[in-house]
Design an enzyme around this catalytic site. Structure first.
Site, mmCIF file in Angstrom:
data_model
loop_
_atom_site.group_PDB
_atom_site.id
_atom_site.type_symbol
_atom_site.label_atom_id
_atom_site.label_comp_id
_atom_site.label_asym_id
_atom_site.label_seq_id
_atom_site.Cartn_x
_atom_site.Cartn_y
_atom_site.Cartn_z
ATOM 1 N N ASP A 33 45.462 -49.891 -11.865
ATOM 2 C CA ASP A 33 45.461 -48.833 -12.888
ATOM 3 C C ASP A 33 44.445 -49.098 -13.991
ATOM 4 O O ASP A 33 44.647 -48.728 -15.151
ATOM 5 C CB ASP A 33 46.871 -48.677 -13.506
ATOM 6 N N LYS A 85 39.998 -47.000 -12.037
ATOM 7 C CA LYS A 85 39.042 -46.984 -10.914
ATOM 8 C C LYS A 85 38.665 -45.551 -10.526
ATOM 9 O O LYS A 85 37.504 -45.254 -10.264
ATOM 10 C CB LYS A 85 39.648 -47.708 -9.691
ATOM 11 N N GLY A 106 47.342 -44.668 -7.146
ATOM 12 C CA GLY A 106 47.289 -43.386 -7.863
ATOM 13 C C GLY A 106 46.040 -43.427 -8.719
ATOM 14 O O GLY A 106 45.982 -44.182 -9.692
ATOM 15 N N HIS A 107 45.012 -42.700 -8.324
ATOM 16 C CA HIS A 107 43.719 -42.742 -9.018
ATOM 17 C C HIS A 107 43.503 -41.409 -9.732
ATOM 18 O O HIS A 107 43.393 -40.364 -9.096
ATOM 19 C CB HIS A 107 42.590 -43.014 -8.028
ATOM 20 N N GLN A 142 44.491 -50.763 -6.108
ATOM 21 C CA GLN A 142 45.218 -51.860 -6.759
ATOM 22 C C GLN A 142 44.249 -52.737 -7.574
ATOM 23 O O GLN A 142 43.249 -52.246 -8.027
ATOM 24 C CB GLN A 142 46.008 -52.692 -5.727
#
Ligand code: GDP
Ligand code: IMO
Ligand code: MG
Length: 472
Positions: free
Chosen positions: A53, A56, A80-81, A265
């Site tokens: 988080d 990225k 979750g990007h 990650q």
């Protein structure tokens, strides 16, 4: 020495020329062109340097403009990007964040574990937002392993059984899916188009999984026909996606195209090099970009470490600089630190140099994109953790034995904070002096240049100091 290809400037020597054609896929042997980057652009790898988080998605979206191809190479729907374009926020879980730039080729590599039902949901969502109008913009490696219904059930039931010793997984079936891949039991994306093989694999696997689910985890068994029917019902929507990704990428490199590799990650969640067992089940570090997409390691030219100006973590596990006080709450509120995948509040703490140096070494980071500097505005002073004090000794490297950490306390260097709002600052020179000093101090301590400084969620809220596609 050519910084992209790591060879001496060319003298049109026959052997060198032949090597270069084989290694880099281009035939022009004038090194002037490589220096000037007019002949070929380097491939860039994006990795998280903390516990995920770091931002990225935002950085990948910005850099996609200069890439031909964007590849996800590990992880799955645990990621979750977030990308914010205009007023529209999109959270990508399995599809590369490059998909929001039209005309770019996105690839999901073999290193990803893929949940097909949620992938189709994700595709529908981004289409509703007006993105991904050309179906050929996404290809999926035939060798990517699938997350099956039993993987999710096992993940959730195991966490429940572990109680207070749980890892705090995202519950997306990631660990059990990677276990089956390594055990050579995975159903791979290419398999879903072969009826006989698919039925056989599902029936055989379920014999073992149902035994484990019912006898050990106390769960209901799964029905093979139901699993098969649910999967085959998705097939028609997926027919255009399979690709031999390794071959595809090799051909693209041969044509002089450049690749942006999107990690998920962060380094401290790497299954080998992170805070094991409080990690994810894949290698999250840069070398995995090659393995997880099927390109050779010499195709990884520039490694950009995405680093938050402070630290966050979701789930259980050690976090030496964690703040459980008002400053931690300030970071969570200012930074909107709630999980993009599960919505859980993120644990927040000061910048940890020991962690980031660990990541610099493991990833051979070329430069850092520092994110969320704006979040620190308003603090009187800012702490940087430069080591861990364990009794008489001070550790400067992250210990492999996590029990050592329990006896340590962070050693902090304190620097002045700033009050100004940074969210409209578009050039480095316009940052308040204290913010510039903080960035400069982090550069000095990590030994790595900060090529980008991000000051907000939007594409435009970014200061590009040196372009990773130019600077190796
Ligand atoms: P990722 O998993 O590394 O892509 O990061 P996430 O998207 O899960 O979390 C990063 C969060 O920070 C998202 O909500 C982003 O919109 C947001 N973000 C990214 N960069 C910045 C920044 O420079 N400033 C602020 N305030 N938010 C940012
Ligand atoms: P992105 O790509 C932050 C964490 C989980 C849990 C551990 C194992 O958005 O940075 P898993 O479901 O992978 O078995 O969970 O890893 N985790 C993440 N934390 N960002 C992520 O991804 C994460 N993906 C997994 O919270 O602690
Ligand atoms: Mg995330």
């Amino acid at each position: 020495m050519c910084p992209v290809h790591r060879h001496e400037p060319c003298t049109l020597d026959g052997t060198l020329k032949k090597n270069r054609i084989r290694q880099h896929g281009h035939t022009d042997c004038s090194c002037q062109l490589f220096y000037g980057r007019t002949a070929i652009m380097p491939n860039v790898v994006i990795v998280g340097t903390q516990w995920g988080d770091e931002g990225k998605g935002k950085i990948v979206d910005i850099l996609t403009e200069q890439a031909d191809i964007v590849v996800r190479f590990q992880g799955g729907p645990n990621a979750g990007h977030t990308v914010v374009i205009g007023d529209t926020k999109t959270i990508l879980h399995q599809i590369p964040s490059g998909i929001l730039n039209s005309g770019k080729q996105c690839i999901i590599g073999n290193g990803v574990v893929l949940d097909l039902a949620t992938l189709l949901d994700e595709i529908r969502q981004i289409r509703q937002q007006g993105y991904f109008t050309d179906p050929s913009a996404l290809k999926i490696s035939e060798n990517a392993s699938l997350i099956m219904p039993w993987h999710k059930k096992i993940d959730i039931a195991r966490e429940r059984k572990k109680g207070k010793n749980k890892i705090g997984t995202t519950g997306r079936g990631i660990g059990p899916a990677y276990e089956d891949k390594v055990a050579r039991n995975a159903i791979r994306f290419g398999d879903i188009f072969n009826d006989t093989l698919l039925r056989d694999k599902i029936e055989t696997t379920l014999e073992e999984k149902n035994f484990y689910l019912t006898s050990y985890l106390g769960e209901e068994p799964l029905n093979a026909d139901a699993v098969l029917n649910a999967l085959t019902a998705l097939r028609d929507e997926l027919r255009s996606y399979p690709v031999n990704a390794s071959l595809y990428l090799a051909e693209a490199v041969g044509q002089g195209k450049n690749i942006l590799f999107e990690g998920a990650q962060g380094t401290m969640l790497d299954v080998d090099h992170g805070t094991y067992p409080f990690v994810t089940s894949s290698n999250t570090t840069a070398a995995q970009a090659a393995i997880g997409s099927g390109v050779g390691p010499r195709q990884l030219h520039t490694i950009v470490g995405i680093t938050k100006a402070y630290t966050t973590r979701v789930g259980e596990g050690p976090f030496p600089t964690e703040l459980t006080d008002a400053t931690g709450d300030f970071m969570r509120t200012q930074g909107g630190e709630f999980g993009s995948t599960t919505g859980r509040p993120r644990r927040c703490g000061w910048f940890d140099l020991v962690v980031v140096k660990h990541a610099v070494r493991l990833n051979s980071i070329s430069c850092i994109a520092l994110t969320k500097l704006d979040v620190l505005s308003g603090l009187d002073s800012i702490n940087i953790c430069t080591g861990y004090r364990c009794g008489e000794t001070i550790l400067h490297e992250f210990p492999n034995d996590l029990s050592v950490l329990e006896k340590c306390v962070p050693v902090y260097e304190t620097v002045p904070g700033w009050k100004e709002d940074l969210s409209n600052v578009s050039s480095y020179g316009d940052l308040p002096q204290a913010a510039k000093s903080y960035v400069a101090r982090l550069e000095a301590l990590t030994g790595v240049p900060m090529c980008m400084v991000s000051v907000g969620v939007k594409r435009s809220q970014n200061i590009m100091r040196s372009n990773p596609f130019d600077a190796c």
